[in-house]
Design a protein around this motif. Structure first.
Motif, PDB file in Angstrom:
ATOM      1  N   ASP A  39       0.815  -1.209   0.000  1.00  0.00           N
ATOM      2  CA  ASP A  39       0.000   0.000   0.000  1.00  0.00           C
ATOM      3  C   ASP A  39       0.854   1.266   0.000  1.00  0.00           C
ATOM      4  O   ASP A  39       0.353   2.360   0.198  1.00  0.00           O
ATOM      5  N   ARG A  40       2.145   1.126  -0.260  1.00  0.00           N
ATOM      6  CA  ARG A  40       3.042   2.288  -0.314  1.00  0.00           C
ATOM      7  C   ARG A  40       2.736   3.149  -1.529  1.00  0.00           C
ATOM      8  O   ARG A  40       2.222   2.663  -2.525  1.00  0.00           O
ATOM      9  N   PHE A  41       3.086   4.430  -1.462  1.00  0.00           N
ATOM     10  CA  PHE A  41       2.796   5.336  -2.578  1.00  0.00           C
ATOM     11  C   PHE A  41       3.751   5.139  -3.751  1.00  0.00           C
ATOM     12  O   PHE A  41       3.439   5.504  -4.877  1.00  0.00           O
ATOM     13  N   LEU A  42       4.926   4.544  -3.510  1.00  0.00           N
ATOM     14  CA  LEU A  42       5.879   4.225  -4.565  1.00  0.00           C
ATOM     15  C   LEU A  42       6.520   2.890  -4.225  1.00  0.00           C
ATOM     16  O   LEU A  42       7.030   2.708  -3.115  1.00  0.00           O
ATOM     17  N   VAL A  43       6.484   1.962  -5.173  1.00  0.00           N
ATOM     18  CA  VAL A  43       6.975   0.607  -4.947  1.00  0.00           C
ATOM     19  C   VAL A  43       8.084   0.312  -5.945  1.00  0.00           C
ATOM     20  O   VAL A  43       7.966   0.622  -7.126  1.00  0.00           O
ATOM     21  N   ALA A  44       9.185  -0.277  -5.472  1.00  0.00           N
ATOM     22  CA  ALA A  44      10.293  -0.673  -6.339  1.00  0.00           C
ATOM     23  C   ALA A  44      10.207  -2.179  -6.569  1.00  0.00           C
ATOM     24  O   ALA A  44      10.301  -2.970  -5.630  1.00  0.00           O
TER      25      ALA A  44
END
Length: 67
Positions: A39-44
């Motif tokens: 649910d993070r705003f940016l995922v790597a």
């Protein structure tokens, strides 16, 4: 309504010799059919498969020698 013109498209940033950066939240379906989510705003997302937390990137790609 999903996929309507008003929906904001998902942005994926491609980095040379690095992970795919995906604007989250995301749900990823793995080869075996299981799904993992963040649910993070940016995922790597790992592209080199060296990550111990695959499919999430843990920067293991930095350990290999660059040519």
């Amino acid at each position: 309504m999903p996929n309507s013109p008003a929906d904001k498209p998902c942005r994926i940033s491609v980095r040379r010799r690095g992970p795919l950066l995906v604007e989250g939240p995301v749900e990823v379906e793995l080869e075996d059919g299981t799904t993992v989510s963040s649910d993070r705003f940016l995922v790597a997302l790992c592209t080199c498969r060296r990550s111990r937390r695959y499919p999430w990137c843990d920067t293991s790609h930095r350990d290999r020698e660059r040519s």
